[in-house]
Structures are given as C-alpha cells and as structure tokens.
Design a protein around this motif. Structure first.
Motif, PDB file in Angstrom:
ATOM      1  N   LYS A   1       0.824  -1.215   0.000  1.00  0.00           N
ATOM      2  CA  LYS A   1       0.000   0.000   0.000  1.00  0.00           C
ATOM      3  C   LYS A   1       0.854   1.260   0.000  1.00  0.00           C
ATOM      4  O   LYS A   1       0.397   2.334  -0.364  1.00  0.00           O
ATOM      5  N   VAL A   2       2.085   1.129   0.506  1.00  0.00           N
ATOM      6  CA  VAL A   2       2.916   2.313   0.751  1.00  0.00           C
ATOM      7  C   VAL A   2       4.242   2.206   0.011  1.00  0.00           C
ATOM      8  O   VAL A   2       4.541   1.196  -0.612  1.00  0.00           O
TER       9      VAL A   2
ATOM     10  N   ASN B   1       0.893  -4.319   5.289  1.00  0.00           N
ATOM     11  CA  ASN B   1       0.455  -3.278   4.361  1.00  0.00           C
ATOM     12  C   ASN B   1       0.377  -3.777   2.930  1.00  0.00           C
ATOM     13  O   ASN B   1       0.573  -3.009   1.992  1.00  0.00           O
ATOM     14  N   ILE B   2       0.091  -5.069   2.774  1.00  0.00           N
ATOM     15  CA  ILE B   2      -0.113  -5.581   1.409  1.00  0.00           C
ATOM     16  C   ILE B   2      -1.464  -5.046   0.933  1.00  0.00           C
ATOM     17  O   ILE B   2      -2.436  -5.038   1.691  1.00  0.00           O
ATOM     18  N   SER B   3      -1.531  -4.604  -0.299  1.00  0.00           N
ATOM     19  CA  SER B   3      -2.783  -4.018  -0.798  1.00  0.00           C
ATOM     20  C   SER B   3      -3.922  -5.015  -0.652  1.00  0.00           C
ATOM     21  O   SER B   3      -3.749  -6.211  -0.904  1.00  0.00           O
ATOM     22  N   ASP B   4      -5.102  -4.498  -0.262  1.00  0.00           N
ATOM     23  CA  ASP B   4      -6.231  -5.385   0.039  1.00  0.00           C
ATOM     24  C   ASP B   4      -6.564  -6.317  -1.125  1.00  0.00           C
ATOM     25  O   ASP B   4      -6.818  -7.497  -0.930  1.00  0.00           O
TER      26      ASP B   4
ATOM     27  N   THR C   1      -4.546   1.905  -9.353  1.00  0.00           N
ATOM     28  CA  THR C   1      -4.854   3.142  -8.613  1.00  0.00           C
ATOM     29  C   THR C   1      -5.417   2.892  -7.206  1.00  0.00           C
ATOM     30  O   THR C   1      -5.966   3.803  -6.593  1.00  0.00           O
ATOM     31  N   GLU C   2      -5.290   1.680  -6.691  1.00  0.00           N
ATOM     32  CA  GLU C   2      -5.850   1.401  -5.355  1.00  0.00           C
ATOM     33  C   GLU C   2      -5.193   2.262  -4.276  1.00  0.00           C
ATOM     34  O   GLU C   2      -5.839   2.677  -3.320  1.00  0.00           O
ATOM     35  N   ASN C   3      -3.906   2.546  -4.431  1.00  0.00           N
ATOM     36  CA  ASN C   3      -3.189   3.293  -3.380  1.00  0.00           C
ATOM     37  C   ASN C   3      -2.872   4.725  -3.780  1.00  0.00           C
ATOM     38  O   ASN C   3      -3.034   5.628  -2.983  1.00  0.00           O
ATOM     39  N   VAL C   4      -2.405   4.917  -5.001  1.00  0.00           N
ATOM     40  CA  VAL C   4      -2.149   6.282  -5.489  1.00  0.00           C
ATOM     41  C   VAL C   4      -2.655   6.391  -6.924  1.00  0.00           C
ATOM     42  O   VAL C   4      -2.754   5.390  -7.632  1.00  0.00           O
ATOM     43  N   ARG C   5      -2.944   7.625  -7.303  1.00  0.00           N
ATOM     44  CA  ARG C   5      -3.471   7.872  -8.645  1.00  0.00           C
ATOM     45  C   ARG C   5      -2.650   8.988  -9.241  1.00  0.00           C
ATOM     46  O   ARG C   5      -2.719  10.123  -8.775  1.00  0.00           O
TER      47      ARG C   5
END
Ligand code: NAI
Length: 637
Positions: free
Chosen positions: A22-23, A89-92, A199-203
């Motif tokens: 995620k980060v 913090n693995i993307s959902d 784009t789940e975390n940043v766009r």
C-alpha cells in the motif's frame, strides 16, 4: 505447435511500492530510522517529495535513489521491522486474490527499484518466488549503515526496468501492473503488450494517461484478463454512496472490500438523490435522507440500503421490497451506551447530585445525607424488556438492584429478574422506573396521569426511549406533587431540529430533573459500532446472499459458498416459483447441491447452490429471470 503455445503464455510483471504494498517502502524505512529524531517530519516530507518527483518521471531514478538514501540514515537492524510493517500493508486486493498467485506462481514477477532484502519476504506471503523478484540490493558499511545500492544492477540506473525486462527475455505476452512512470517504460520500449495503471493506493494523472487500462484494484485486472479471482464481478465496478457523515470505519470497510466509495458530508434532497443514485449499488444513510419511491425509481443498480441508525421510517420499505432491495439497520449498536447513561442517571438521581452540584457552584455547602440513598437492594422496574431493557437488567443486578420487568410479549428472564403480569403491577412495586419500549404509535402517552398515580410515592422515573410515550403535563404534575422524587428524561415529544433551535418544554427548571438532548445512544463507541455493523451485514448480503438482520427481506443465514455456484432469486410471494426454478435447472441438466427458501408477506427469497463445473449459459439466466413474478436474480461463483 509448441512455439505457439509458449507465445500464448502470459507473464505478469508487478511493481512493489504503492502497488503490491500500500505504501512506499522507503517512506516506511524513513519513519523507522528517524524515530525519535526532532527533524523526522521534515525528512519524511523531503523523501516523499523526491519519491513523487521520480514517480512522475520528473527526475531520473538514480538521482532520486541517491537523494533519498542520503536523507534516510537507515541501518541493517531496521530491515526486519520494515518487513513486518510491509507484510501488514499488502494491498487489500492482492491479499484477497491469493488464488491467482497460487495458480500462476511461475508467471508472476516483481519488478521494482526497491530492495530484495525487503521485498522477497513480503511477497512470499502471496507465494511469489524469491527468484522471480527483480530488484536492487542494499549496500552497507561496516556498521551496517545503508549507504547505497549495488551499482552493477541495471535497476539502480535510468531505465532500469526496461533493461531488466529485456534481459529476462520472456517468451509470451507480457502484462505490466504498476502505479509509476518507470512501470510504464517497458511498454513504451515495446517489451510489453499492455500497461495497467493500478490506482488502489495512489493515482498519478501522468501515468494514467499512458495506460491501456486503469485498474482501481487487482480484481479489475483479473476480471479483464479472465484469471482466477476472489470476486466474480469486481467490486471496484460497484459504487457505494455514503451520505450524512457516516463514520470513517464504514468507508474503510467498504474500501477494504474493493468498492468504489463516494462520500457526502450532508444529506441529499429527493431531486439530488434521484440524480446521484443512478449508478449506485449500495446506499448508506442516517436519519435525514428520505429514500422515497421516486428515488427508488431512479435506482437502476441498487442492491441494498443501509440505515446507519436504528429507525428506518425515512426509507420506503415497501418500495424497496418490491424492487428486491434489501434494507439493513443497526438495531443494537448503541444499546450499551443507553444502558450506561441510564445507570449513571439512576445513581445521580438517588443522591440528588445535580442539585448539590448546582448549590456548590453557587458557593453553598450542604453535607447532609437526607434523601440520599444507595441503589443496592432497591427495586428497579423496567417497562419494555428488549435489547436495552435486558442489558440494563443484567448491569443493574450486578449493582445489587432487584429487577422487575413488564413486556407485552413473552421474554426470557435474565439472571434473577422477575416478570410482572401487568404494567400496573410493575408500577406499584418499583422504587425506580425506567422506560425502554419501542416507539410504536399505540405507545403514545402510555405513561399518563393514571400510571403516575399507580406508582409508589417518591419514585424515581426515567425515559430514554421515545418522547411521545410519556404525557409531559402528567409528569410535571407528578414531580410538583412529590410523587416523582427525581427524573431523567432524554427524549421529548417535540425535539429541536437543530442545535440553534431553543429547547422549549415544561420540564425546564424543575428540581432533581436531569434533561439530556437525546444523547442516550450518542457515544463514539456506538458510532464506531454502527460504522462496522451495517457494512458487515451489507457485504455479507452481497457476498453470500445472507439476509440475516434485514428489516424487509425474509431472513436467511447461509453456509459459506464452497466449490459451488449460488443462484439468488427474489420474487413476489406467489405459489409455484420454487417448482419453476427447479424445472428450469432440470431442463439445463444442473444438479442442485443445496436449496434454501424463506418468504415474508410480500416476497420470497430462494437460494440454490449448484455444481461449479456447470458452465452457465446465458439461456439459463434468461430462463430464471423470465419466471413470472421474478423481482431480481443474482449469481455468485
Ligand atoms: P427493542 O425493540 O429491542 O425493545 C422494545 C421492547 O419493548 C420490546 O420487547 C417490546 O415488546 C416492548 N414493548 C413495546 N411496547 C410495549 C408496551 N406498551 N409495554 C411493554 N412493553 C412494550 O428496542 P430497544 O433496542 O431495547 O430500544 C428501546 C427504546 O429505546 C426504543 O424506543 C428506542 O427507540 C430507544 N432508544 C433510544 C436511544 C436514545 O438515544 N435515547 C438510543 C437507542 C434506542
């Protein structure tokens, strides 16, 4: 023949920072290594700024890396903590699609300018192989300080991802998923057929513009490529509209499920809602938004409405039912809050605390015990033994009170509570009387002059239920005559609409009367509980068909869907529908694994689990939808 098979093979090249994780790991490393330093925030800001410039392609990668490492001052001993934090913090959407990584472990590669020491153990959580991680390695000095990276690795230089992928020389179709400009570069260099902007975390607008597809979650990618996945239909394609400042916990839960979540602070009026509702699958409201039949006429995709409160009068439940829209509310998320306020008020009143406190503020010291009593051993009468009444019963007994109750329906007695046969019997027994009935119209003025007359002299009276249940002039009279020695009232027949409106009521100014502005259920915990309870019921309904807790649907609690497809059929409650469904399944030669049916006065709800190796022809779905009386048909697989 063999060559053409190899060429058809797909390879998945996935970025790590802000995509799989995620980060950005360097930002996290910075947080860990700068912990406790006074210039921490400034350093963090600088690192983030450099990361973004690099991602947007505004400075080259090697420059960005050197600059960031010089600010970092990180050491080898920080790495294990970094790995642990990244694992959390693995993307959902990556986390929920392990099924894809398991099925394609040979074809999934991580291509990142991050660091192997960190990435390998994190992606192992998804079953990604260490040898498929293409990334940099840290360079340390003798004290373990991170001073740079292995310069020989092409990923440490400009266009590193292009060079690395070229060297890998994959034979097949190469698909890239990432959020940054360097992720796009191999596509630009002709090494990949498609670049998917994640784009789940940043766009990043400049990156999106270069993409073949924008994927809000990994589910969307897996859907587009028809790969094994957790969600039959990507939730990112479904919109959740949350109105009236619903608790952030609800937003978090819906986002975690992968929905496209839209949030509006206030309520919407009918016309605004008619416009906004068109593409909405899930609507969340509180008490101010009216979900009318007209609004529902515009709701083409609406599956469920959630009332993030207790009451559902603001929703046209009949219209929802006939459209096959399941409505949920939060009937007991604030139960405990009401109970605690009631207990607090009981004690304050039995010790005359409000008056004593007011006197103290005026400088008056009165240490007398006259009129002050303990609650232990006293009789508490509960009018209404529902969610609140029963919980209050348990807590009051723990304080040594003797609990009596009266309810219009037969209720299980908890602890040592004693049931009274009539309201009058209860009124004549109790030292403390607390009202916890629901607000049905027939309860209007249920406590009036005759009821106060039947109470013990010097009773303490509380109403935390609904304002219209108590006749206020009768209560005022009972207080003035001394019949009621103290009272706490939280709800009123008329309550101000806003904080700016004056509260006008005959109870104002009376002695030993606690007045509160309908805040029995208003606590942070209750808001948080509601923010969890309602989304959980709604996602359970969308994911498995379970309608448990719905206010308008027949309630079915279903087993988890395992190796089966699930058909959900909502219809008008008329005879013969189940037979029709089964005839159609037989016609299509489909074996039924399990079937559940429940009806209420208006509709029937049939769930049928069928073998999952059956390919569902469009014909089958069409046949099921065409059964006369069908309101809605959904399928999960
Ligand atoms: P509930 O529906 O679980 O319980 C109500 C009980 O009252 C039921 O057992 C019902 O059979 C009984 N009842 C209804 N009419 C009756 C009558 N005439 N005589 C005797 N029993 C009767 O409701 P719950 O969750 O316990 O809530 C109770 C009340 O508290 C409701 O009116 C609710 O609106 C109110 N409430 C107030 C809050 C506040 O901020 N002050 C917050 C939450 C709820």
């Amino acid at each position: 023949m063999e060559t053409s098979l190899i060429q058809k093979k797909k390879f998945f090249i996935i970025d790590f920072d802000s995509t799989l994780a995620k980060v950005e790991s360097l930002d996290l490393l910075c947080e860990i290594s700068l912990e406790g330093r006074p210039d921490k925030d400034e350093c963090l800001r600088q690192v983030q700024e450099i990361t973004n410039l690099g991602m947007e392609g505004k400075i080259n990668f090697s420059e960005s890396l050197t600059k960031r490492l010089s600010i970092l001052k990180a050491n080898k001993r920080h790495v294990p903590e970094l790995v642990e934090r990244l694992k959390n913090n693995i993307s959902d959407s990556f986390n929920r699609n392990k099924i894809f990584f398991e099925a394609h472990s040979e074809q999934v590669y991580i291509l990142s300018s991050g660091f192997k020491e960190v990435i390998v153990p994190v992606v192992a959580e998804l079953g990604i192989k260490a040898e498929n991680v293409l990334a940099n390695s840290f360079e340390y000095d003798e004290e373990g300080n991170i001073i740079g990276c292995d310069k020989e690795n092409p990923l440490a230089g400009d266009k590193g991802k292009v060079a690395t992928l070229k060297k890998l020389n994959l034979k097949g179709e190469v698909l890239i998923i990432g959020d940054g400009y360097t992720d796009y570069e191999p596509k630009g260099a002709g090494l990949s057929s498609k670049f998917y902007a994640f784009t789940e975390n940043v766009r990043r607008q400049s990156v999106i513009e270069l993409a073949d597809h924008i994927i809000p979650t990994l589910d969307e990618f897996l859907f587009l490529e028809n790969l094994p996945r957790a969600q039959s239909y990507p939730k990112s394609r479904m919109t959740v509209l949350l109105l009236e400042n619903i608790h952030p916990e609800a937003i978090r839960l819906f986002k975690e499920e992968g929905y496209n979540v839209e949030f509006v602070k206030g309520a919407l009026d009918e016309d605004e809602l008619c416009e906004r509702i068109k593409d909405v699958s899930i609507l969340g409201i509180r008490s101010k938004t009216m979900v009318t039949a007209k609004v529902l006429e515009h709701a083409n995709k609406l599956i469920s409405v959630g009332a993030f409160c207790i009451g559902t009068n603001q929703i046209d439940l009949k219209a929802c039912t006939t459209k096959g829209i399941a409505v949920f509310n939060a009937p007991y998320s604030n139960t405990r809050s009401v109970v605690e306020l009631t207990i607090g008020s009981i004690i304050m009143l039995s010790r005359n605390i409000i008056q004593k406190s007011n006197w103290m503020h005026e400088g008056k010291w009165d240490k007398s015990a006259t009129g002050s009593v303990e609650v232990r051993g006293k009789k508490l009468g509960l009018i209404g033994y529902g969610n609140i009444g029963t919980q209050l019963s348990v807590l009051a007994e723990a304080m040594g009170m003797e609990v009596y109750y009266y309810d219009v329906v037969e209720k299980l007695q908890l602890g040592n509570a004693k049931k009274c046969k009539s309201l009058i019997e209860l009124l004549s027994i109790a030292d403390f009387l607390s009202l916890h009935v629901d607000g049905r119209a027939s309860n209007k003025d249920m406590i009036g002059e005759a009821e106060f007359h039947a109470m013990k002299d010097g009773v303490i009276f509380l109403n935390m239920s609904r304002g219209h249940v108590v006749n206020i002039p009768a209560l005022v009279k009972a207080i003035k005559s001394g019949k009621v020695r103290g009272c706490a009232i939280d709800v009123f027949p008329y309550e101000p609409k806003t904080n700016n409106e004056e509260f006008i009521n005959e109870l104002r100014g009376l002695e030993n009367v606690i007045l509160t502005p309908h805040i029995g259920g208003s606590t942070e915990e209750a808001q948080f509980n509601i923010g969890q309870f309602v989304p959980n019921r709604m996602t359970e309904y969308v994911n498995s068909g379970t309608s448990y807790g719905s206010v308008n649907f027949p309630q079915i609690q279903l087993p988890e869907l395992k190796e089966a497809h699930r058909l959900m059929h909502v219809h008008n409650n008329v005879p013969g529908i189940l037979a029709n469904i089964n005839q159609i399944l037989a016609k299509h030669n489909i074996n039924i694994l399990g079937q559940y049916l429940k009806t209420n006065e208006a509709i029937g709800y049939v769930i049928t689990d069928i073998e999952n190796d059956v390919r569902h022809s469009e014909e089958l779905v069409k046949d099921l939808k065409n059964i006369p009386g069908t309101i809605r048909h959904r399928m999960l697989y």
